[in-house]
Design an enzyme around this catalytic site. Sequence first.
Site, short mmCIF file in Angstrom:
data_model
loop_
_atom_site.label_atom_id
_atom_site.label_comp_id
_atom_site.label_asym_id
_atom_site.label_seq_id
_atom_site.Cartn_x
_atom_site.Cartn_y
_atom_site.Cartn_z
N ARG A 86 41.45 39.31 36.21
CA ARG A 86 40.79 40.20 37.16
C ARG A 86 41.58 40.28 38.48
O ARG A 86 41.61 41.32 39.12
CB ARG A 86 39.37 39.71 37.44
CG ARG A 86 38.45 39.83 36.24
CD ARG A 86 37.05 39.43 36.59
NE ARG A 86 36.15 39.52 35.44
CZ ARG A 86 35.88 38.51 34.63
NH1 ARG A 86 36.42 37.34 34.82
NH2 ARG A 86 35.06 38.67 33.61
N ASP B 175 35.47 67.19 36.29
CA ASP B 175 34.95 67.66 35.00
C ASP B 175 34.12 66.58 34.30
O ASP B 175 33.03 66.83 33.81
CB ASP B 175 36.09 68.07 34.06
CG ASP B 175 36.67 69.41 34.49
OD1 ASP B 175 36.11 70.01 35.43
OD2 ASP B 175 37.69 69.83 33.90
N LYS B 176 34.69 65.40 34.27
CA LYS B 176 34.00 64.25 33.63
C LYS B 176 32.65 64.03 34.34
O LYS B 176 31.61 63.81 33.69
CB LYS B 176 34.93 63.04 33.73
CG LYS B 176 34.27 61.69 33.80
CD LYS B 176 34.34 60.98 32.47
CE LYS B 176 33.87 59.54 32.62
NZ LYS B 176 33.00 59.12 31.57
N HIS C 10 33.61 35.20 40.10
CA HIS C 10 33.34 35.90 38.84
C HIS C 10 34.69 35.95 38.14
O HIS C 10 35.50 36.83 38.37
CB HIS C 10 32.82 37.31 39.12
CG HIS C 10 32.79 38.19 37.90
ND1 HIS C 10 32.03 37.91 36.80
CD2 HIS C 10 33.44 39.34 37.62
CE1 HIS C 10 32.21 38.86 35.89
NE2 HIS C 10 33.06 39.74 36.37
N ARG D 246 25.21 35.61 30.42
CA ARG D 246 25.94 35.17 29.22
C ARG D 246 25.66 33.68 28.96
O ARG D 246 25.45 33.27 27.82
CB ARG D 246 27.45 35.37 29.41
CG ARG D 246 27.87 36.82 29.38
CD ARG D 246 29.40 36.99 29.41
NE ARG D 246 29.76 38.40 29.36
CZ ARG D 246 30.51 39.04 30.26
NH1 ARG D 246 31.00 38.40 31.29
NH2 ARG D 246 30.78 40.32 30.12
N ARG E 293 40.42 49.41 35.61
CA ARG E 293 39.78 48.30 34.90
C ARG E 293 40.80 47.39 34.23
O ARG E 293 41.96 47.75 34.08
CB ARG E 293 38.74 48.81 33.93
CG ARG E 293 39.27 49.51 32.71
CD ARG E 293 38.09 49.81 31.79
NE ARG E 293 38.06 51.19 31.36
CZ ARG E 293 38.53 51.58 30.18
NH1 ARG E 293 39.08 50.73 29.36
NH2 ARG E 293 38.47 52.85 29.83
N ASP F 279 27.74 36.67 34.38
CA ASP F 279 28.20 35.42 33.76
C ASP F 279 27.00 34.50 33.48
O ASP F 279 26.93 33.85 32.44
CB ASP F 279 29.18 34.65 34.67
CG ASP F 279 30.22 35.54 35.30
OD1 ASP F 279 29.86 36.59 35.85
OD2 ASP F 279 31.41 35.18 35.26
N ASP G 147 32.62 60.60 41.43
CA ASP G 147 33.83 60.15 40.75
C ASP G 147 34.96 61.05 41.23
O ASP G 147 34.71 62.09 41.85
CB ASP G 147 33.66 60.24 39.22
CG ASP G 147 34.68 59.41 38.45
OD1 ASP G 147 34.30 58.32 37.95
OD2 ASP G 147 35.85 59.83 38.36
N ALA G 148 36.19 60.64 40.96
CA ALA G 148 37.32 61.46 41.36
C ALA G 148 37.58 62.58 40.36
O ALA G 148 38.23 63.58 40.68
CB ALA G 148 38.55 60.58 41.53
P1 6V0 Z 1 36.56 53.15 33.90
O1 6V0 Z 1 35.81 53.52 32.68
O2 6V0 Z 1 38.04 53.34 33.96
O3 6V0 Z 1 35.85 53.87 35.14
C1 6V0 Z 1 36.35 53.84 36.44
C2 6V0 Z 1 35.97 55.15 37.07
O4 6V0 Z 1 36.37 55.12 38.45
C3 6V0 Z 1 36.70 56.35 36.42
O5 6V0 Z 1 35.76 57.30 35.98
C4 6V0 Z 1 37.58 56.88 37.55
O6 6V0 Z 1 37.74 58.29 37.50
C5 6V0 Z 1 36.79 56.43 38.77
N1 6V0 Z 1 37.60 56.43 40.00
C6 6V0 Z 1 38.87 56.02 40.15
N2 6V0 Z 1 39.23 56.21 41.43
C7 6V0 Z 1 38.18 56.73 42.10
C8 6V0 Z 1 37.95 57.13 43.43
N3 6V0 Z 1 38.88 57.00 44.38
N4 6V0 Z 1 36.74 57.65 43.73
C9 6V0 Z 1 35.79 57.78 42.80
N5 6V0 Z 1 35.95 57.40 41.52
C10 6V0 Z 1 37.14 56.89 41.17
O7 6V0 Z 1 36.32 51.58 34.21
P2 6V0 Z 1 35.01 50.74 33.90
O8 6V0 Z 1 33.83 51.58 34.21
O9 6V0 Z 1 35.13 50.12 32.56
O10 6V0 Z 1 35.13 49.55 34.97
C11 6V0 Z 1 34.95 49.80 36.34
C12 6V0 Z 1 35.16 48.55 37.17
O11 6V0 Z 1 34.09 47.62 36.93
C13 6V0 Z 1 36.45 47.80 36.85
O12 6V0 Z 1 37.05 47.36 38.06
C14 6V0 Z 1 35.97 46.62 36.02
O13 6V0 Z 1 36.87 45.54 36.03
C15 6V0 Z 1 34.67 46.33 36.72
N6 6V0 Z 1 33.71 45.50 35.98
C16 6V0 Z 1 33.03 44.57 36.69
C17 6V0 Z 1 32.11 43.74 36.08
C18 6V0 Z 1 31.39 42.70 36.89
O14 6V0 Z 1 30.68 41.85 36.33
N7 6V0 Z 1 31.51 42.71 38.21
C19 6V0 Z 1 31.84 43.88 34.71
C20 6V0 Z 1 32.48 44.86 34.00
C21 6V0 Z 1 33.50 45.70 34.58
#
Ligand code: 6V0
Length: 332
Positions: free
Chosen positions: A105, A55-56, A192, A168, A98, A165, A51-52
């Site tokens: 999307r 800490d997280k 999707h 679901r 997200r 999908d 991840d970027a």
């Molecule tokens: P989130 O909780 O914001 O997590 C995204 C993560 O990506 C964060 O921890 C960021 O720090 C990290 N990140 C950002 N830039 C970088 C980088 N350059 N390198 C490494 N890490 C980075 O989002 P969430 O986890 O909820 O969603 C993630 C993505 O999944 C989004 O684009 C959603 O729209 C997508 N989804 C796709 C689904 C599908 O069916 N295909 C379903 C659900 C969500």
Amino acid sequence: QAFFRPIISAAPPSPTKRHTKISVIGAGNVGMAIAQTILTQDLADELVLVDAKADKLLGEMLDLQHAAAFLPRTKIMADVDYAVTAGSDLCIVTAGARQMPGEARLNLLHRNVALYRAIVPPLVKYSPETILLIVSNPVDILTYVAWKLSGFPSNRVIGSGTNLDSSRFRFLIADHLDVSAQDVQAYIVGEHGDSSVALWSSISVGGVPILSFLHKQEIFYEKETLENIHKEVIDGAYQVIRLKGYTSWAIGYSVANLARTLLRDQRRIHPVSVIAKGFYGIEGGDVFLSLPARLGRSGVLGVANVHMNDEETRRLQSSAETILELTGQLEI
Ligand code: 6V0
């Protein structure tokens, strides 16, 4: 003195023994749901998080490591540096911005293409033989972007697409008929997202084709009832996001299920985003969208020729055009 005394002189592990390494890029809600499902289902010997946010990332890694006493043994690593992903069998990319409540999307596109330019090349550099499984949205377009940026053959770049999908959809039909969703065979294909296509004509429950059953029994149904179920599938993600802010558990199971099929060479058929040109009359350019694909250890092994009626084929082709219009505007 060593803690264990060897009973025979220790031979090095056989180089042919399968050792499975999965990397998850993006340790957000979705990446962590995928990671924890992979761990509980014992799908990897090594699990890597990238991840970027350092800490997280460290916090998530430690939190998972602390569950070691309750899980099958998996080496869990995390780093902001992609070197940690070296030799991965499967790289799952969830990093990205997200959807905000109510946001389509496709609006995410430009933000996420820029991120992919920083993510895909190092993954390819460290794991040239890996399978890329794309999850970030808009997933079909980002799968195309990942394919272009990776230079991989198209069988090794897959988008999670409508696998979720379709789950679901199966849940709603199963709920309606009071059976297990595992006994409902039903596919959503295409994008999707909002232009996805429900393949009603090929749905079967316990091996019984549903629409022809209704016709034969002269059971009347409103076309609207079917459309409402599909609409509920499309609204599903928006509803969860509206209520809890993001979706995680279902996508976690959906992607872990794909990981199992791929890495264990299960040859199951999943509706996932694959290169679709040439199938079901889809022409006009390279487009990724979900089709029922047979998956195994080398990625996409083929696309199943499921029955679609004329309307379903037309809708699928129009879904392809929607995606192509957007990919056409990208410079990759
Ligand atoms: P989130 O909780 O914001 O997590 C995204 C993560 O990506 C964060 O921890 C960021 O720090 C990290 N990140 C950002 N830039 C970088 C980088 N350059 N390198 C490494 N890490 C980075 O989002 P969430 O986890 O909820 O969603 C993630 C993505 O999944 C989004 O684009 C959603 O729209 C997508 N989804 C796709 C689904 C599908 O069916 N295909 C379903 C659900 C969500």
